[in-house]
Design an enzyme around this catalytic site. Structure first.
Site, PDB file in Angstrom:
ATOM      1  N   GLU A  53     -17.447 -29.131  42.302  1.00  0.00           N
ATOM      2  CA  GLU A  53     -16.362 -28.246  42.732  1.00  0.00           C
ATOM      3  C   GLU A  53     -17.039 -27.123  43.486  1.00  0.00           C
ATOM      4  O   GLU A  53     -17.663 -26.243  42.892  1.00  0.00           O
ATOM      5  CB  GLU A  53     -15.567 -27.742  41.522  1.00  0.00           C
ATOM      6  CG  GLU A  53     -14.208 -27.174  41.895  1.00  0.00           C
ATOM      7  CD  GLU A  53     -14.261 -25.676  42.138  1.00  0.00           C
ATOM      8  OE1 GLU A  53     -14.301 -25.295  43.338  1.00  0.00           O
ATOM      9  OE2 GLU A  53     -14.259 -24.911  41.184  1.00  0.00           O
TER      10      GLU A  53
ATOM     11  N   CYS B 200     -12.552 -19.443  44.024  1.00  0.00           N
ATOM     12  CA  CYS B 200     -12.659 -20.451  45.082  1.00  0.00           C
ATOM     13  C   CYS B 200     -11.291 -20.824  45.628  1.00  0.00           C
ATOM     14  O   CYS B 200     -11.174 -21.330  46.739  1.00  0.00           O
ATOM     15  CB  CYS B 200     -13.397 -21.674  44.586  1.00  0.00           C
ATOM     16  SG  CYS B 200     -12.699 -22.372  43.080  1.00  0.00           S
TER      17      CYS B 200
END
Length: 489
Positions: free
Chosen positions: A264, A298
């Site tokens: 990720e 993010c």
């Protein structure tokens, strides 16, 4: 999701944070005796001196996990489920303590810290339920000559590497599915924020996870020791959350021994505000998308593409809302925006804003670094040029950068003009918004809302934003290997 009503003050009874390594079921100092400081970014004070894990410590953690793997994999799904559920219950009772740790080591506002603590514990509840629902298949082959059985087995010893921005939630989002699947794990938290991870690991110890099933190490130097851990034949899985640059290096390290990797990585989330978007809803949800965790996420909105027909009204309303944001230590529950994780991060954010201004943009609100602590004001910048550094760099701070556009096709092109593809946001009439969402190159798209994260939803990106998915039913599959067994018909 369970929520906790914020108290007016944090508990005055404070236990000292755990600042040691956890190997083979015990907390211990590093074999070399070294430590590194964990710093409160709000005032620069040292909270704790955390043990440095040597090469020998990290390999001991791998060996401990390898020895425990067979017996842990043989436990029943129900046993693993009950242990995870017990961890959820303990974190529910101690959610304020976990929030306080994150406020101190990460600089979060109280609202963000308590929100993360509640989000983090939900992964233990969700995967406690998924542990007893691991799927398999049984069917007759088309030729009729055999029965096809597809079983799923734990992949094995798993190295979990987590970032500083969500030190509890990123740990539980990896720990929970790996443990539910029957994998032993070694957690390596970010050096900036190891205390929340240590607290979570200690909860797992307290509820009865056997020695060797969970370890925590903080290696220095990080890169070479992590690479050596990945080269150990017992390590079969890497789950990493962090920057794309580091992710690329880790993928190279995984290649020699063909370690399965879930990644990720970085994001650069666009927000496309369509003509006819509901102004009040758009501003309200955009604030959530931008200001959650102070922009250090993010999934945070990074680039706002706002149609000319609504641009000026959007900027005016955003400026009003940002002017009301209270900045300061999360120890004061009335503050909305805490410190960035470090002065270095604050200066990076300030440099992006300064660069945008040199490139012709205008600071409508904010744009100020504080002299004391790693604080940066909630900031709104307009007249931003697409392609400038502030639109190509993950800001990771409380900065709203607005680009005006006239043509929706051009907005989609600009939104997709990045190597990243984690998150995107669209605001507008639902039918048109859905049509635009389907054209966006992102693993996740939010329509007329500012937050999408949920343990029950698959989390992950496309392009250079990652590999695989976390959460949901897909999350546990990342830690399982399929095995095909052929039976005589």
């Amino acid at each position: 999701m369970t929520t906790t009503t914020p108290a007016t003050t944090l508990s005055t009874t404070r236990t000292e944070p755990i600042a040691q390594l956890f190997i083979d079921g015990a907390w211990r100092a590093g074999s070399d005796g070294g430590t590194f400081p964990v710093v409160d970014p709000a005032d620069g004070s040292t909270i704790a001196d955390f043990a440095i894990a040597s090469r020998e410590d990290c390999l001991a953690a791998v060996e401990s996990a390898a020895l425990a793997q067979t017996s842990w994999a043989a436990t029943s799904p129900r046993e693993r489920s009950e242990l995870l559920r017990a961890a959820y219950e303990v974190l529910t009772e101690e959610v304020e303590t976990l929030a306080e740790i994150m406020i101190r080591e990460n600089g979060k506002s109280y609202r963000d810290a308590i929100g993360e603590a509640n989000y983090a514990k939900e992964f233990f509840r969700w995967f406690a339920e998924e542990a007893v629902r691991i799927p398999g298949e049984y069917r007759l082959s088309p030729s009729g000559d055999k029965r096809i059985v597809v079983d799923r087995q734990p992949i094995g010893v798993s190295l979990l590497i987590t970032p500083w921005n969500f030190p509890a939630a990123m740990a539980t989002r990896k720990l929970a599915p790996a443990l539910a699947a029957g994998c032993t794990v070694i957690l390596k938290p970010a050096r900036e924020t190891p205390l929340a991870a240590a607290f979570v690991v200690d909860v797992l110890r307290r509820v009865g996870f056997p020695p060797g099933v969970v370890s925590l190490v903080t290696p220095v130097p990080t890169g070479p020791i992590v690479a050596e851990m990945l080269s150990h034949p017992a390590v079969r899985k890497l789950s990493f959350t962090g920057s794309t640059e580091v992710g690329r290096e880790l993928l190279h390290a995984c290649a020699d021994t063909v370690v399965s990797a879930s990644m990720e990585l970085g994001g650069n989330a666009p927000v496309v505000v369509l003509p006819g978007a509901d102004l009040e809803l758009t501003v309200r949800e955009s604030l959530l998308a931008k200001m959650r965790n102070g922009g250090s996420a993010c999934t945070a909105a990074n680039r706002f593409y706002v149609h000319s027909s609504i641009h000026d009204a959007f900027v005016a309303r955003m400026a009003e809302e940002l002017a009301a944001v209270r900045v300061g230590s999360g120890l004061d529950h009335d503050n909305d925006l805490g410190a960035l994780v470090s002065v270095r991060e604050r200066d990076k954010v300030a440099g992006l804003v300064d660069g945008a201004v040199r490139d012709g943009a205008t600071v409508v609100h904010g744009g100020r670094s504080w002299e004391d602590g790693a604080f940066y004001d909630a900031t709104l910048v307009t007249g931003v040029r697409h392609g400038s550094a502030i639109t190509t760099t993950e800001i990771f701070g409380p900065v709203t950068a607005v680009v005006r556009y006239d043509d929706v096709d051009e907005a989609v092109r600009m939104a997709n003009d990045t190597v990243f593809g984690l998150m995107a946001y669209v605001f507008g009439e639902e039918r048109e918004a859905v049509a635009v969402a389907r054209r966006l190159e992102a693993g996740m798209v939010a329509i007329n809302r500012g937050v999408v994260s949920d343990p029950a939803a698959p989390f992950g990106g496309v392009k250079q934003s990652g590999l695989g998915r976390e959460g949901s039913s897909e999350g546990i599959l990342e830690f399982l290997e399929e095995q095909y067994i052929a039976l005589t018909s």
